[in-house]
Write a protein that holds these residues in place. Structure first.
Motif, PDB file in Angstrom:
ATOM      1  N   GLN A 161       0.878  -1.045   0.032  1.00  0.00           N
ATOM      2  CA  GLN A 161       0.142  -0.040   0.005  1.00  0.00           C
ATOM      3  C   GLN A 161       0.752   1.397  -0.031  1.00  0.00           C
ATOM      4  O   GLN A 161       0.389   2.212  -0.708  1.00  0.00           O
ATOM      5  CB  GLN A 161      -1.067  -0.136   1.240  1.00  0.00           C
ATOM      6  N   GLU A 162       1.835   1.403   0.744  1.00  0.00           N
ATOM      7  CA  GLU A 162       2.871   2.419   0.652  1.00  0.00           C
ATOM      8  C   GLU A 162       3.459   2.693  -0.763  1.00  0.00           C
ATOM      9  O   GLU A 162       3.326   3.915  -0.969  1.00  0.00           O
ATOM     10  CB  GLU A 162       4.043   2.035   1.811  1.00  0.00           C
ATOM     11  N   ARG A 163       3.851   1.793  -1.365  1.00  0.00           N
ATOM     12  CA  ARG A 163       4.398   1.794  -2.731  1.00  0.00           C
ATOM     13  C   ARG A 163       3.325   2.399  -3.673  1.00  0.00           C
ATOM     14  O   ARG A 163       3.789   3.059  -4.399  1.00  0.00           O
ATOM     15  CB  ARG A 163       5.051   0.622  -3.053  1.00  0.00           C
ATOM     16  N   LEU A 164       2.112   1.869  -3.460  1.00  0.00           N
ATOM     17  CA  LEU A 164       1.119   2.262  -4.448  1.00  0.00           C
ATOM     18  C   LEU A 164       0.716   3.802  -4.034  1.00  0.00           C
ATOM     19  O   LEU A 164       0.557   4.518  -5.320  1.00  0.00           O
ATOM     20  CB  LEU A 164      -0.077   1.438  -4.252  1.00  0.00           C
ATOM     21  N   VAL A 165       0.697   4.044  -2.872  1.00  0.00           N
ATOM     22  CA  VAL A 165       0.437   5.514  -2.457  1.00  0.00           C
ATOM     23  C   VAL A 165       1.706   6.559  -3.134  1.00  0.00           C
ATOM     24  O   VAL A 165       1.493   7.584  -3.564  1.00  0.00           O
ATOM     25  CB  VAL A 165       0.112   5.699  -1.028  1.00  0.00           C
ATOM     26  N   ALA A 166       2.860   5.909  -2.907  1.00  0.00           N
ATOM     27  CA  ALA A 166       3.842   6.805  -3.381  1.00  0.00           C
ATOM     28  C   ALA A 166       3.917   6.952  -4.893  1.00  0.00           C
ATOM     29  O   ALA A 166       4.093   8.041  -5.205  1.00  0.00           O
ATOM     30  CB  ALA A 166       5.284   5.901  -3.119  1.00  0.00           C
ATOM     31  N   GLU A 167       3.466   6.034  -5.781  1.00  0.00           N
ATOM     32  CA  GLU A 167       3.230   6.341  -7.131  1.00  0.00           C
ATOM     33  C   GLU A 167       2.245   7.473  -7.539  1.00  0.00           C
ATOM     34  O   GLU A 167       2.440   8.373  -8.243  1.00  0.00           O
ATOM     35  CB  GLU A 167       2.655   5.138  -7.623  1.00  0.00           C
ATOM     36  N   ILE A 168       1.095   7.326  -6.679  1.00  0.00           N
ATOM     37  CA  ILE A 168       0.340   8.419  -6.823  1.00  0.00           C
ATOM     38  C   ILE A 168       0.881   9.947  -6.567  1.00  0.00           C
ATOM     39  O   ILE A 168       0.662  10.756  -7.162  1.00  0.00           O
ATOM     40  CB  ILE A 168      -1.140   8.224  -6.078  1.00  0.00           C
ATOM     41  N   VAL A 169       1.329   9.878  -5.233  1.00  0.00           N
ATOM     42  CA  VAL A 169       1.903  11.127  -4.790  1.00  0.00           C
ATOM     43  C   VAL A 169       3.026  11.645  -5.781  1.00  0.00           C
ATOM     44  O   VAL A 169       3.114  12.812  -6.147  1.00  0.00           O
ATOM     45  CB  VAL A 169       2.529  10.838  -3.243  1.00  0.00           C
ATOM     46  N   THR A 170       3.667  10.990  -6.342  1.00  0.00           N
ATOM     47  CA  THR A 170       4.667  11.275  -7.219  1.00  0.00           C
ATOM     48  C   THR A 170       4.243  11.879  -8.479  1.00  0.00           C
ATOM     49  O   THR A 170       4.431  12.900  -9.169  1.00  0.00           O
ATOM     50  CB  THR A 170       5.949  10.093  -7.434  1.00  0.00           C
ATOM     51  N   GLU A 171       3.284  11.260  -8.846  1.00  0.00           N
ATOM     52  CA  GLU A 171       2.395  11.502  -9.967  1.00  0.00           C
ATOM     53  C   GLU A 171       1.629  12.822  -9.770  1.00  0.00           C
ATOM     54  O   GLU A 171       1.744  13.708 -10.598  1.00  0.00           O
ATOM     55  CB  GLU A 171       1.219  10.555 -10.461  1.00  0.00           C
ATOM     56  N   GLU A 172       1.362  13.240  -8.456  1.00  0.00           N
ATOM     57  CA  GLU A 172       0.590  14.533  -8.402  1.00  0.00           C
ATOM     58  C   GLU A 172       1.364  15.689  -8.080  1.00  0.00           C
ATOM     59  O   GLU A 172       1.369  16.789  -8.120  1.00  0.00           O
ATOM     60  CB  GLU A 172      -0.499  14.033  -7.057  1.00  0.00           C
ATOM     61  N   LEU A 173       2.485  15.332  -7.129  1.00  0.00           N
ATOM     62  CA  LEU A 173       3.289  16.325  -6.437  1.00  0.00           C
ATOM     63  C   LEU A 173       4.433  16.430  -7.076  1.00  0.00           C
ATOM     64  O   LEU A 173       5.299  17.565  -6.854  1.00  0.00           O
ATOM     65  CB  LEU A 173       3.164  16.178  -5.240  1.00  0.00           C
ATOM     66  N   ASN A 174       5.413  15.357  -7.340  1.00  0.00           N
ATOM     67  CA  ASN A 174       6.715  15.385  -7.845  1.00  0.00           C
ATOM     68  C   ASN A 174       7.701  15.953  -6.852  1.00  0.00           C
ATOM     69  O   ASN A 174       8.486  16.742  -7.142  1.00  0.00           O
ATOM     70  CB  ASN A 174       6.932  16.194  -9.136  1.00  0.00           C
ATOM     71  N   VAL A 175       7.433  15.634  -5.549  1.00  0.00           N
ATOM     72  CA  VAL A 175       8.575  15.912  -4.460  1.00  0.00           C
ATOM     73  C   VAL A 175       8.974  14.574  -3.866  1.00  0.00           C
ATOM     74  O   VAL A 175       8.387  13.452  -4.206  1.00  0.00           O
ATOM     75  CB  VAL A 175       7.570  16.636  -3.360  1.00  0.00           C
TER      76      VAL A 175
END
Length: 513
Positions: A161-175
């Motif tokens: 789950q952490e890795r799935l959320v990390a992909e979304i965050v990277t896509e949305e925020l790029n930080v």
């Protein structure tokens, strides 16, 4: 082929060059500067000039630094962090950053969200990730944070789950994104705290690495670069940029590793005396003993690995006063010792003055031995002896006598005989043990996870953990044929059903050039 070890402390930046046999061929001390790049640049210039070794013959550079530690303690250069805790509905009653010092929490200006997700101890889901909820949280964080920490309940057991959320965050925020499963162990709040700190240090580590690279370029060094971790091993720049929190505490660790190398001992107490503090660590099988207690950093309780080190306010610059009684510290002259101590023409009495008082010959370059009252000197030395003996006693595991390896530039202030100590060893190059420890260059891999023994055996899960740790070490740059197991620990988790165990495994090996 040579390797260069650099240790940036609060007072001095130490450099040491080792040859292929890991023998020290040159060392220097240079003042630490506010601009990290300038301080390292000057230290490198000095050691290259002193040894007359061509820059192109230095193939590896290892850096240990207090930069990240200072950023937390001084509350400066910290990134603004967004926190996503994957836990709803399990942990909504306790908000992230509970118990943090108010000044640090205000400085970081974090924004947190508790969203659906998380696992049970055995990997069963508490709840599914809600992608729309994650993206909505990212919309609120956009433009307001410089890094994100993602923390899932029991994510060390299952990090999907952490890795799935990390992909979304990277896509949305790029930080930069920190995953708690890669930082701490099982305990949620302590692991969350460590992950937030790691995210907050992303800007700090970038500035430090850029400063190092600038200093290397100025000195025409094109060597491979590694950063020291707090377990006595190294990580490459890519890992360091992702896990800056692992550099916290690497200073004392470097000294412990250097002391082991210089003395040839594998098990002992290491006493490292600097200008302001004395750090006491335990050498176990050639590596620092890891603390079994929760670590408090800058007032924040965390649970990631840290060396078991005791620091006391005693160093070469420790101020000595005498009113009705003699008092030793904890105030210190620090880097001002070269201007304000009696030995260097100043007016303030410090521990170094006591150490070299009334002597024709002494070890401190450029200092003049002050003439002091013999009663004052004897009294101050006795106070210093009491302080160090008490500290050593706190770090011992039994009442027996232990060998002590004495290192650090301020070690002249300590006595050669101490209660509870079988022998005091002062190795050659003792004053550069920190930089030498940084240059030794072993790379590690480790695992700290929970396993269920249902349908398997303890031997099988230990073998699985060791294989994972070995793969991590090789990926980090260790030579596969040189790997050795440093530690294996299996902890039964009686509070969890189904025979759950926490397995901690660490392997290390020499750098693969």
């Amino acid at each position: 082929m040579y390797r260069l070890g650099i240790d940036v402390g609060g007072t001095n930046t130490d450099c040491a060059i080792l040859d292929e046999q890991l023998q020290c061929v040159g060392k220097v001390k240079s003042p630490t500067m506010e601009d990290v790049s300038q301080g390292i640049d000057l230290a490198i210039q000095k050691v290259l000039l002193k040894t007359n070794i061509p820059a192109e013959e230095i193939k590896v550079v290892m850096l240990g630094t207090t930069h990240c530690t200072n950023a937390i303690v001084q509350r400066k250069e910290l990134s603004k962090v967004g926190i996503l805790r994957l836990a709803k509905p399990a942990t909504t009653s306790v908000e992230p950053m509970v118990g943090w010092p108010e000044d640090l929490a205000a400085k970081m200006d974090c924004r947190s969200f508790i969203v659906a997700g998380g696992y049970e101890y055995n990997g069963d889901k508490i709840a599914e990730i809600d992608e729309a909820e994650i993206r909505e949280a990212c919309q609120e964080l956009r433009g307001k944070v410089e890094a994100v920490a993602i923390v899932g309940v029991f994510s060390p057991v299952n990090d999907q789950q952490e890795r799935l959320v990390a992909e979304i965050v990277t896509e949305e925020l790029n930080v930069p994104v920190t995953l708690s499963s890669e930082i701490g162990s099982v305990g949620l709040l302590e692991r969350e705290n460590a992950s937030i700190l790691n995210a907050a240090l992303t800007k700090t580590i970038v500035e430090m690495v850029q400063g190092l690279q600038q200093a290397l370029m100025k000195n025409k060094l094109s060597a491979d670069v590694y950063i020291c971790q707090n377990d006595g091993t190294l990580m490459n720049l890519s890992k360091a940029l992702s896990y800056p929190v692992l550099t916290i505490g690497c200073g004392p660790t470097n000294s412990i590793r250097g002391a082991a190398h210089l003395s040839g001992l594998k098990n002992a107490l290491v006493v490292d005396v600097g200008g302001t503090t004395t750090d006491i660590g335990v050498l176990k099988k050639g590596f620092p003993r890891e603390s079994s207690l929760a670590t408090v950093i800058g007032g924040i309780r965390t649970n990631f690995r840290m060396p078991d080190v005791l620091s006391i306010g005693l160093g070469g610059g420790t101020i000595i006063t005498q009113d009705e009684a003699i008092k030793v510290g904890p105030e210190s002259l620090g880097y001002r010792i070269l201007e304000e101590s009696l030995s260097f023409g100043g007016k303030t009495l410090c521990a170094t003055d006591i150490a070299i008082a009334n002597r024709q010959n002494h070890e401190v370059t450029g200092a003049q031995s002050p003439h002091l009252d013999e009663g004052l000197v004897a009294g101050a030395k006795e106070k210093i002896k009491e302080l160090i003996e008490d500290a050593i006693d706190q770090m011992k595991t039994d009442s027996g006598e232990v060998p002590v390896i004495l290192v650090g530039g301020g070690s002249i202030i300590l006595p050669q005989k101490m209660s509870g100590v079988s022998e005091v060893i002062i190795p050659e190059n003792y004053d550069a043990a920190n930089a030498i420890g940084a240059a030794l260059g072993e790379v590690s891999g480790e695992v700290n996870s929970v396993y269920s023994l249902e349908g398997t055996t303890q031997e099988a899960v230990v073998a699985q953990a060791l294989q994972t740790a070995e793969n991590a070490a090789v990926e980090a740059g260790a030579a596969k044929e040189a790997l050795a197991t440093i530690s294996i620990e299996v902890i039964p988790l009686a509070y969890l059903p189904k025979q759950a165990v926490n397995v901690k495994a660490k392997v290390a090996g020499k750098l693969s050039f």
